[in-house]
Design a protein around this motif. Sequence first.
Motif, mmCIF file in Angstrom:
data_model
loop_
_atom_site.group_PDB
_atom_site.id
_atom_site.type_symbol
_atom_site.label_atom_id
_atom_site.label_comp_id
_atom_site.label_asym_id
_atom_site.label_seq_id
_atom_site.Cartn_x
_atom_site.Cartn_y
_atom_site.Cartn_z
ATOM 1 N N ILE A 170 0.849 -1.395 -0.296
ATOM 2 C CA ILE A 170 -0.145 0.171 0.032
ATOM 3 C C ILE A 170 0.818 1.458 -0.069
ATOM 4 O O ILE A 170 1.624 1.525 0.875
ATOM 5 N N ALA A 171 0.596 2.178 -0.947
ATOM 6 C CA ALA A 171 1.433 3.433 -0.972
ATOM 7 C C ALA A 171 0.310 4.587 -0.346
ATOM 8 O O ALA A 171 -0.686 4.469 -0.656
ATOM 9 N N PHE A 172 1.094 5.617 0.211
ATOM 10 C CA PHE A 172 0.185 6.635 0.610
ATOM 11 C C PHE A 172 1.136 7.827 0.765
ATOM 12 O O PHE A 172 2.463 7.819 0.936
ATOM 13 N N SER A 173 0.678 9.195 0.720
ATOM 14 C CA SER A 173 1.476 10.214 0.834
ATOM 15 C C SER A 173 2.326 10.572 1.955
ATOM 16 O O SER A 173 3.212 10.929 1.946
ATOM 17 N N ILE A 174 1.341 10.534 3.026
ATOM 18 C CA ILE A 174 1.885 10.934 4.300
ATOM 19 C C ILE A 174 2.533 9.890 5.314
ATOM 20 O O ILE A 174 1.709 9.043 5.671
ATOM 21 N N LYS A 175 3.719 9.768 5.311
ATOM 22 C CA LYS A 175 4.143 8.615 6.020
ATOM 23 C C LYS A 175 4.018 8.479 7.773
ATOM 24 O O LYS A 175 4.766 8.604 8.555
ATOM 25 N N LEU A 176 2.643 8.518 8.008
ATOM 26 C CA LEU A 176 2.412 8.800 9.465
ATOM 27 C C LEU A 176 2.897 7.638 10.385
ATOM 28 O O LEU A 176 3.003 7.911 11.661
ATOM 29 N N ASN A 177 2.855 6.380 9.786
ATOM 30 C CA ASN A 177 3.455 5.404 10.764
ATOM 31 C C ASN A 177 4.760 5.112 10.847
ATOM 32 O O ASN A 177 5.231 4.287 11.557
ATOM 33 N N TYR A 178 5.495 6.089 10.142
ATOM 34 C CA TYR A 178 7.019 5.919 10.553
ATOM 35 C C TYR A 178 7.464 6.727 11.498
ATOM 36 O O TYR A 178 8.844 6.678 11.868
ATOM 37 N N PHE A 179 6.634 7.654 12.140
ATOM 38 C CA PHE A 179 7.068 8.819 13.006
ATOM 39 C C PHE A 179 5.948 8.960 14.085
ATOM 40 O O PHE A 179 4.808 8.341 14.032
ATOM 41 N N ASP A 180 6.548 9.716 15.212
ATOM 42 C CA ASP A 180 5.589 10.079 16.210
ATOM 43 C C ASP A 180 5.466 11.409 16.527
ATOM 44 O O ASP A 180 4.956 11.747 17.675
ATOM 45 N N ASN A 181 5.978 12.158 15.685
ATOM 46 C CA ASN A 181 5.796 13.643 15.676
ATOM 47 C C ASN A 181 5.709 14.538 14.532
ATOM 48 O O ASN A 181 6.481 13.817 13.511
ATOM 49 N N VAL A 182 5.096 15.552 14.343
ATOM 50 C CA VAL A 182 4.905 16.237 12.958
ATOM 51 C C VAL A 182 6.405 16.868 12.570
ATOM 52 O O VAL A 182 6.460 16.837 11.154
ATOM 53 N N TYR A 183 6.996 17.235 13.366
ATOM 54 C CA TYR A 183 8.267 18.023 12.835
ATOM 55 C C TYR A 183 9.364 16.820 12.114
ATOM 56 O O TYR A 183 9.898 17.176 11.223
#
Length: 293
Positions: A222-235
């Motif tokens: 699955i490809a997606f634009s925002i890699k939210l599951n790779y990080f824990d903060n927006v910065y």
Amino acid sequence: MKNFDDNEYTPRILNIIKAAFYNDNPTETRLTELRKYSEINVRRILNIGSDSSFMLGQLKDPKKKLLDHLDNVRKNDLIEIIDRIKKIANEGTHTQRIDEFTNKEYNEALDAVFDLIAYQFVDYFKAYPMKLTSPNNIMHDFSLLPPIIRFKTLDRLLKDDPDNIQILNRIILARIKTFGKSDAYLWLKQNELKIRNITYPTDQEIMDYIDKCGVEIKPGVIAFSIKLNYFDNVYDLLRDKIDDPRTSINENGKLYDSFETAILHYHIYKSSESSYEINKLHSLMDFVYIGRD
């Protein structure tokens, strides 16, 4: 009273765009044409049809009540943009001034016109708010505008919704493509404290995003634009977006840095899906691309 009709004004816009951008006209003439183009855009914003008289000077006339339906923020935004256009372009329609107009003045007026175009996309996203799970086709097709229009739209939206991760993700890309990666890094660093304090999506919100916005590019992938599951903060999420070598491909708008180049991508890559939301976006994009072929 008639509503504004894009088709009615298309022949006029075609002539205006040609005179303001493509013919070798004096700067004074080009400024006058920008003023006409601005007036047509304001007609569209306020839904003033061709059967009603309207001039930019009437915008603040309390007797006309043209802006009464707008909230104070949108009213003031529109007035500020038009005042900048009038300050320069009005002199081209009168005879008191004897000095030649400069390219700097033309570019200042053009920048205000870009703000006027962006104003309409801000209105669009006020009606259909940009959020984490916004439809892929909306986000994709919005990206087919020239970078400067995207940046101006997102910059205004961010003022009203500074913790919106979708807007932050998009404005980082727009900054890269409008001003370059150095500018994007500098902006991120200057805003580090407040960006680090933005609440990160929960695991459930991340799963919802992947479910609604992920695209299966091959079985199980699955490809997606925002890699939210790779990080824990927006910065760090935004920093990774700048670091990503793929965002260098179109740095400073190499692929389409103007309406003339962007429209080619718009014709080829815009979504063929139909919904009220995407159709409204396409209608607005078709309008701002009139005369740019």
